[in-house]
Design a protein around this motif. Sequence first.
Motif, PDB file in Angstrom:
ATOM      1  N   GLU A 416       0.908  -1.281   0.008  1.00  0.00           N
ATOM      2  CA  GLU A 416       0.049   0.022  -0.236  1.00  0.00           C
ATOM      3  C   GLU A 416       0.617   1.219  -0.043  1.00  0.00           C
ATOM      4  N   GLY A 417       2.122   1.112  -0.113  1.00  0.00           N
ATOM      5  CA  GLY A 417       3.202   1.990  -0.069  1.00  0.00           C
ATOM      6  C   GLY A 417       3.431   2.850   1.162  1.00  0.00           C
ATOM      7  N   LYS A 418       3.146   2.154   2.559  1.00  0.00           N
ATOM      8  CA  LYS A 418       3.540   2.718   3.578  1.00  0.00           C
ATOM      9  C   LYS A 418       5.079   2.193   3.964  1.00  0.00           C
ATOM     10  N   TYR A 419       5.702   3.275   4.325  1.00  0.00           N
ATOM     11  CA  TYR A 419       7.145   3.213   4.606  1.00  0.00           C
ATOM     12  C   TYR A 419       7.291   2.898   6.118  1.00  0.00           C
ATOM     13  N   THR A 420       8.182   2.094   6.363  1.00  0.00           N
ATOM     14  CA  THR A 420       8.499   1.570   7.699  1.00  0.00           C
ATOM     15  C   THR A 420      10.126   1.566   7.960  1.00  0.00           C
ATOM     16  N   LEU A 421      10.624   2.290   9.005  1.00  0.00           N
ATOM     17  CA  LEU A 421      12.102   2.103   9.054  1.00  0.00           C
ATOM     18  C   LEU A 421      12.250   0.966   9.765  1.00  0.00           C
ATOM     19  N   GLU A 422      13.566   0.303   9.288  1.00  0.00           N
ATOM     20  CA  GLU A 422      13.968  -0.895   9.834  1.00  0.00           C
ATOM     21  C   GLU A 422      14.333  -0.697  11.369  1.00  0.00           C
ATOM     22  N   PRO A 423      14.189  -1.911  12.417  1.00  0.00           N
ATOM     23  CA  PRO A 423      14.208  -1.687  13.706  1.00  0.00           C
ATOM     24  C   PRO A 423      15.530  -0.873  14.200  1.00  0.00           C
ATOM     25  N   ASP A 424      16.558  -1.128  13.664  1.00  0.00           N
ATOM     26  CA  ASP A 424      17.975  -0.186  13.784  1.00  0.00           C
ATOM     27  C   ASP A 424      18.043   1.126  13.860  1.00  0.00           C
ATOM     28  N   TYR A 425      17.115   1.621  12.652  1.00  0.00           N
ATOM     29  CA  TYR A 425      17.106   2.869  12.476  1.00  0.00           C
ATOM     30  C   TYR A 425      16.072   3.656  12.870  1.00  0.00           C
ATOM     31  N   THR A 426      16.246   5.151  12.993  1.00  0.00           N
ATOM     32  CA  THR A 426      15.387   6.154  13.535  1.00  0.00           C
ATOM     33  C   THR A 426      15.489   7.441  12.754  1.00  0.00           C
ATOM     34  N   LEU A 427      14.629   8.196  12.813  1.00  0.00           N
ATOM     35  CA  LEU A 427      14.716   9.702  12.445  1.00  0.00           C
ATOM     36  C   LEU A 427      14.145  10.470  13.416  1.00  0.00           C
ATOM     37  N   LYS A 428      15.042  10.917  14.229  1.00  0.00           N
ATOM     38  CA  LYS A 428      14.559  11.555  15.607  1.00  0.00           C
ATOM     39  C   LYS A 428      13.802  12.665  15.189  1.00  0.00           C
ATOM     40  N   THR A 429      14.102  13.564  14.216  1.00  0.00           N
ATOM     41  CA  THR A 429      13.502  14.989  14.259  1.00  0.00           C
ATOM     42  C   THR A 429      11.978  14.842  14.029  1.00  0.00           C
ATOM     43  N   LEU A 430      11.765  13.648  13.534  1.00  0.00           N
ATOM     44  CA  LEU A 430      10.123  13.471  13.074  1.00  0.00           C
ATOM     45  C   LEU A 430       9.564  12.406  13.911  1.00  0.00           C
ATOM     46  N   LEU A 432      10.310   9.155  14.128  1.00  0.00           N
ATOM     47  CA  LEU A 432       9.881   8.008  13.424  1.00  0.00           C
ATOM     48  C   LEU A 432      10.787   6.821  14.129  1.00  0.00           C
ATOM     49  N   ASN A 433      10.147   5.693  14.481  1.00  0.00           N
ATOM     50  CA  ASN A 433      11.049   4.683  15.163  1.00  0.00           C
ATOM     51  C   ASN A 433      11.894   5.005  16.366  1.00  0.00           C
ATOM     52  N   PRO A 434      11.495   5.966  17.294  1.00  0.00           N
ATOM     53  CA  PRO A 434      12.464   6.404  18.446  1.00  0.00           C
ATOM     54  C   PRO A 434      13.357   5.510  19.020  1.00  0.00           C
ATOM     55  N   SER A 435      12.931   4.129  19.097  1.00  0.00           N
ATOM     56  CA  SER A 435      13.830   3.195  19.632  1.00  0.00           C
ATOM     57  C   SER A 435      15.044   2.737  18.971  1.00  0.00           C
ATOM     58  N   GLY A 436      15.228   3.295  17.781  1.00  0.00           N
ATOM     59  CA  GLY A 436      16.256   2.835  16.958  1.00  0.00           C
ATOM     60  C   GLY A 436      17.414   3.593  17.430  1.00  0.00           C
ATOM     61  N   THR A 437      18.644   2.920  17.174  1.00  0.00           N
ATOM     62  CA  THR A 437      20.015   3.432  17.628  1.00  0.00           C
ATOM     63  C   THR A 437      20.630   4.247  16.492  1.00  0.00           C
ATOM     64  N   ILE A 438      20.415   3.992  15.181  1.00  0.00           N
ATOM     65  CA  ILE A 438      21.083   4.575  14.125  1.00  0.00           C
ATOM     66  C   ILE A 438      20.335   5.693  13.606  1.00  0.00           C
TER      67      ILE A 438
END
Length: 557
Positions: A416-430, A432-438
């Motif tokens: 459906e075109g939904k984007y999801t960061l992989e578990p190790d990755y985050t984009l803190k400014t938005l 997105l996936n705040p538990s990620g470390t990279i």
Amino acid sequence: MARAGHLTGRRTRSARAAGALTLVGALALAACGSGDGGDTTADGEAKDLECSTEAVADKPWKAAEPREFSLLWTDWADYPITDSWEFFDEIEERTNVKLNLTNIPFSDAIEKRSLLISAGDAPQIIPLVYTGEERQFAASGAVVPLSDYIDYMPNFKKYTEEWDLVDMVDNLRQEDGKYYMTPGLQEVSVPVFTLIIRKDVFDEVGAPVPETWEDLEKGLELIKAKYPDAQPLADGFEGGAMINYAAHSFGTIGGWGFSDGAWWDEDKGEFVYAATNDGYKEMLTYFNGLAEKGLLDTESFTASNDGGGTVTEKFAAEKVFAASGGSWTVQEFGTALDAAGITDYELVQIAPPGGPAGAVVEPRNFWNGFMLTADAAKDENFCDLLHFTDWLYYNPEARELIQWGVEGEQFTKDDEGKYTLEPDYTLKTLNLNPSGTIDIKKDLGYANDVFAGSTESRELKESYNVPAFVQYIDDVQTNRTPRDPFPPHPLDEAELEQSSLLGTPLKDTVDTATLEFILGQRDLSDWDGFVAQLEGQGLQGYMDLINGARERAEKNS
């Protein structure tokens, strides 16, 4: 002042190379190598470039041979560029182009950029250019007339046509009929800055979500009665943001959007100076009234928020309940409220309120694009440079890469075109996936402030924003009317110099008087004195330049 070649010797990632090379190799889109560069014919028209193959819209592009192009990079203090940024490696793997950077700090980027270009020391690619900023460089011949080479930019051509932006691009043409930058293209254009409100507090006091500035004032009065120590409305950007998005609904322009101050008076059939029209006075009267009632945080009109300072703190302290911001500001305010132990809240980014001129917002707009310096056209690989920048700024593959990183590594995308960061990755400014470390922005260079957001389909814009922002887009698209763009009025080089000499002190006077009127330091009964002050600074001569340029452009169209 600048350091070139900042990112030489970057690491490679052989594990990814095979996949990337397979992708681009399958399409065999080799670039061009024209020894003519960007020379022109005797009549000043650009020669046809001799490209070995054509670049194709929406397809990967890769130079036939390794290329190196130079680029002006703006450093943000919070996101310092590093040699380990994967972003540049990935660009090089996909395109065969290595970028050599000249770095300038964000704090004085405009001044540094101007000095480099004027001295002939600027790199070939100049990003982060907003419409209007190219005029001085175009007039002096310091940058390339990109309109001469649009046939070599298939992605740009495709999306200006598909997104109905051709006429807007034509309005970028300068006095010689050419345009010298290509902007960031937005499939949907909504005001970036607007009001962020504590909807739960508006609900608490019985105030609806404001549809007009009058609604807002009534809601602020109810909030003030409930929270007497509050000054519930704030800007945080020295007034520049709020005056900008408010002005359109008052029938004027102001703040960050004041530009050259020229307002098209439909009835008169000419440009008038916006700061002298009735709408501008009515806007200042409105905000002055808020200040007098204690509804406006006047400090936020004189001090910068510094990306999360005083206004954010006041939001967390429940001294402010409505303030200027963008989609990211909702996250900043939410984080501050959480830290203050306030968890039962609802933040909403609302469409800019309507006013006396109607439910009007800024015209459909561009975002930042790029220029190429004149020396770039002398590069024997100029055709590759055009193909590369066209890919980087307008190709969907590049835009997705810039925002999200590499599919299968940093993110996945479902059917459906939904984007999801992989578990190790985050984009803190938005958030997105705040538990990620990279952090894909800070650690890898994706979602960087130089390129991210420049050109976006609606799908890409919505992919990294929360549902509330998608609702904001819908609200603006459904319930607000973009103001019509003004007629073009490009100035020639001599006129630009003259308009700067006249226009700069005029705007300084406007900026000072605007705050004085709003804050009550200058009584609005002195409005005629303010107008007379502008007239004494050569206002008529300034407007004669602008109206003369408009008449000339109309005759030449």
